[in-house]
Structures are given as C-alpha cells and as structure tokens.
Design an enzyme around this catalytic site. Sequence first.
Site, short mmCIF file in Angstrom:
data_model
loop_
_atom_site.label_atom_id
_atom_site.label_comp_id
_atom_site.label_asym_id
_atom_site.label_seq_id
_atom_site.Cartn_x
_atom_site.Cartn_y
_atom_site.Cartn_z
N LYS A 114 0.83 -1.21 0.00
CA LYS A 114 0.00 0.00 0.00
C LYS A 114 0.86 1.25 0.00
CE LYS A 114 -4.18 -2.05 1.79
NZ LYS A 114 -4.65 -2.71 3.00
N LYS A 217 -4.77 -11.06 -7.86
CA LYS A 217 -6.04 -11.39 -7.20
C LYS A 217 -7.12 -10.37 -7.53
CE LYS A 217 -5.92 -8.75 -2.97
NZ LYS A 217 -6.58 -8.60 -1.71
N LYS A 220 -10.65 -4.69 -4.83
CA LYS A 220 -11.39 -3.46 -5.10
C LYS A 220 -10.52 -2.42 -5.81
CE LYS A 220 -13.93 -4.25 -0.96
NZ LYS A 220 -13.65 -4.10 0.46
P1 ADP Z 1 -10.18 -5.93 -1.02
O1 ADP Z 1 -8.92 -6.77 -1.01
O2 ADP Z 1 -11.00 -6.11 -2.22
O3 ADP Z 1 -9.92 -4.50 -0.68
P2 ADP Z 1 -10.79 -6.51 1.73
O4 ADP Z 1 -9.34 -6.28 1.97
O5 ADP Z 1 -11.73 -5.63 2.44
O6 ADP Z 1 -11.07 -6.49 0.18
O7 ADP Z 1 -11.10 -8.02 2.07
C1 ADP Z 1 -12.17 -8.51 2.85
C2 ADP Z 1 -12.14 -10.01 2.93
O8 ADP Z 1 -12.19 -10.57 1.62
C3 ADP Z 1 -10.86 -10.60 3.54
O9 ADP Z 1 -11.18 -11.75 4.27
C4 ADP Z 1 -10.02 -10.95 2.36
O10 ADP Z 1 -9.11 -11.99 2.63
C5 ADP Z 1 -11.08 -11.40 1.38
N1 ADP Z 1 -10.63 -11.22 0.00
C6 ADP Z 1 -10.49 -10.06 -0.67
N2 ADP Z 1 -10.06 -10.28 -1.93
C7 ADP Z 1 -9.94 -11.63 -2.04
C8 ADP Z 1 -9.56 -12.50 -3.10
N3 ADP Z 1 -9.25 -12.03 -4.29
N4 ADP Z 1 -9.54 -13.83 -2.87
C9 ADP Z 1 -9.87 -14.32 -1.65
N5 ADP Z 1 -10.26 -13.56 -0.62
C10 ADP Z 1 -10.29 -12.24 -0.80
#
Ligand code: ADP
Length: 353
Positions: A114, A217, A220
């Site tokens: 980040k 992966k 967002k």
């Molecule tokens: P993002 O990564 O989209 O910003 P968050 O960090 O808020 O989302 O993630 C919220 C939950 O979703 C966590 O448990 C995270 O491990 C899971 N998560 C987010 N993206 C993925 C992904 N591509 N594959 C598996 N789990 C994910």
Amino acid sequence: MNEKEIVLSGIRATGNLHLGNYYGALRNFVKMQDDYDCNYFIADLHALTTNPDPVELHENVKNILAEYLAAGVDPEKATIFVQSDVPEISEMYLLLNMHVGIGELLRTTSFKDKARKQLGISTDSDEDIEKQIVGNESNKRVNAGLLTYPTLMAVDILIQKARKVPVGKDQEQHLELTRRFARRFNSFYNVDLFPEPENFNFGQNAVKVPGLDGSGKMGKSEGNCIYLVDEEKVLRKKVMRAVTDEGPKTPGQPVSEPVNNLLTLMELTTAPEIVQSYRDAYADCSIRYGDMKKQLAEDILKVTTPIRERYQAIRADEAYIAKVVSLGAERARERASRTLQEVKKAMGIIKFY
Ligand code: ADP
Ligand code: TRP
C-alpha cells in the site's frame, strides 16, 4: 453460557463486495453461523487508513451491511456490528501498540504494497521503500494508521477472544502477527488472556480468487472485480471480456496464467466435471473460450442473482439495518469491555477511586 467457539471476521468499508470477498470470507460467514458464536463486522476504522470521502465511507458501511444480510448472514444467529460502534477497540488499540515493533509493521507485506502504491514507488527492495517512506518530503505521505493497521486488526480479533477467523489468503500474514502479539502479551504480563486465532475455511486451504485481467487477485483497488450486485448484463460483459490467451498450440502444453485464472474461478462456481471438460479441451487444443466464458457467467449469476435481488430490498430499509447494528453493537461491546478491563488490569491501568 454459550460454549460455542468464538468466530470473528470483518470486511473494510471500501466499496461493494466482489467474488473475492464472497469466496474468501462472506460465504464462510454464512456457513459457520449455525455452529459457532459468530461475530461479523464492518471495518470502518480500517477504511480510514486511505482517507476516504466521508459521505462515501458512510454509504459503504450501509452497503456492505446490506450485502452481509443479502448473502444470508442472519442477525438472529450472528452478531453483526460496525467497528466504530465499539469504542473499546480504539482504546485497546492504543494499549496493544505499546507491544508492537515498528520494524515488524514496516516489514508487513500489505503495508509495503500500500505504501508503494501511495508513493508511486516502483522498486521492490525493502530498503528503498523504507528510505522513501522516511525521506519523502512531497505532500504524499504514508500515514501512521496504515502502518499500525495490523495492530487494529489484532485488537478486533483479540478483544473478542476469537479462535477462528474466516478470511482469504491475503490476510494470513495479519493473522500470524495477531498470534505473535497474543503470545507476547500473555507472556509479558504472565497472563492467559488471549487464545491464538487461526484462519478457517472448513479444512480447505485459504482461498485466493483471481481477477479477470489475467494476473493477480481480484481486489477493489485493482479494477478487475465482479461485484455481487453487478447487473446481469454488466456481469456477462465483464466475463466475456476477461483476458485469455491466443489458445493452446501444442497438445498438453501448460495452461497459461490468464486461462488458469478463469478455470480457478470456474472451480468455485461450476460443477467439477464441467471444469474438467474445459481442462481436457485445453490439453487437446479444442477449447473455445467463448463457450467457457458463457458457462462461467451463467454459473456466477446463479450465485449472485439471489443476493442482488435481496440486496435492493434490504438496502432500502434503513430502519431495519439500523436495528441490526444497534443490537449488534450492544452484544459486541459486552465481551469487548470485559476484555479491555482485563487488559488494563494486566498492564497496571487501574482505577483506584
Ligand atoms: P479488497 O482486497 O478487495 O480491498 P478486503 O481487503 O476488504 O477487500 O477483504 C475482505 C475479505 O475478503 C478478507 O477476508 C479478504 O481476505 C477477502 N478477500 C479479498 N479479496 C480476495 C480474493 N481475491 N480472494 C480471496 N479472498 C479475498
Ligand atoms: N484486514 C481485513 C481485510 O483487509 C479486514 C479486517 C479488519 C479483519 N479487522 C479484521 C478481518 C479482523 C478479520 C478479522 O480484509
């Protein structure tokens, strides 16, 4: 007394939920709620690390709440709350920070990623990243909240004394840190306050859902997401436009990354024998990506359509959403305030008047 094992997980209030959130976390939230003491929250304080627009942040909290409910999280079975509604978390965050090393925070992968993005640094070298963070004199800055993100996440978990934390693979390092902080606190004060939490995915390995853009992966901030609330047409279009390759040329050649990503998505949504038939078709060079994508879109829609339909109605009912979280906050604060008292006592912060 409730004997069920304590489960806790949260998702940051940064936008609508996508398939990565669903398969990495939300699906398990629903599957666990009958057998565990489940606590699910919206991490609005964590979202502040990227200084979001206040109006958007507030909307996102409600959107994600409605998405939890639409996906089947049941407020009668699980405690659903908003992180900032439990002020004990912020207080314990200050206390736990006294036992967290800045070195270990600087070395956390999510922080480095980040920070690198925020400063627009291209280097991979840890030393260079650290130098640029410290030496940066432009008005771009990496805030201290981002650095201490893992402390706050550890507090979310430890304040509820949770043992199981359903999250995706990208969160495993944060959980490792949480366990380390728990052990450190217990041993420093010679107490047995915190159990060591672990990731939970029904005996399977943690999930990493790939994006539609060929590599990495689904996330967002990556712009490669299928959202649970995407309209049918939009969703189909996204899948049909997903990156593939030029098609296999030699029988038995290894599957390329973009195609493998689509097959990984398929493994989550589609019957195993159908996925295998596409793997076989790749191996004998007869695969047709158009057909494969149509199938994939169809199967994703089977999962998302009911959620999207319920979402609209729930999101419109603000009084209901408010009731759910006000009850949730009350329940979450009960255990949180007990733990906070124990932590303060262990540390010598004791009221004597
Ligand atoms: P993002 O990564 O989209 O910003 P968050 O960090 O808020 O989302 O993630 C919220 C939950 O979703 C966590 O448990 C995270 O491990 C899971 N998560 C987010 N993206 C993925 C992904 N591509 N594959 C598996 N789990 C994910
Ligand atoms: N860090 C998690 C994420 O980015 C969100 C989160 C915050 C969380 N606190 C938590 C997840 C506690 C599980 C438990 O996805």
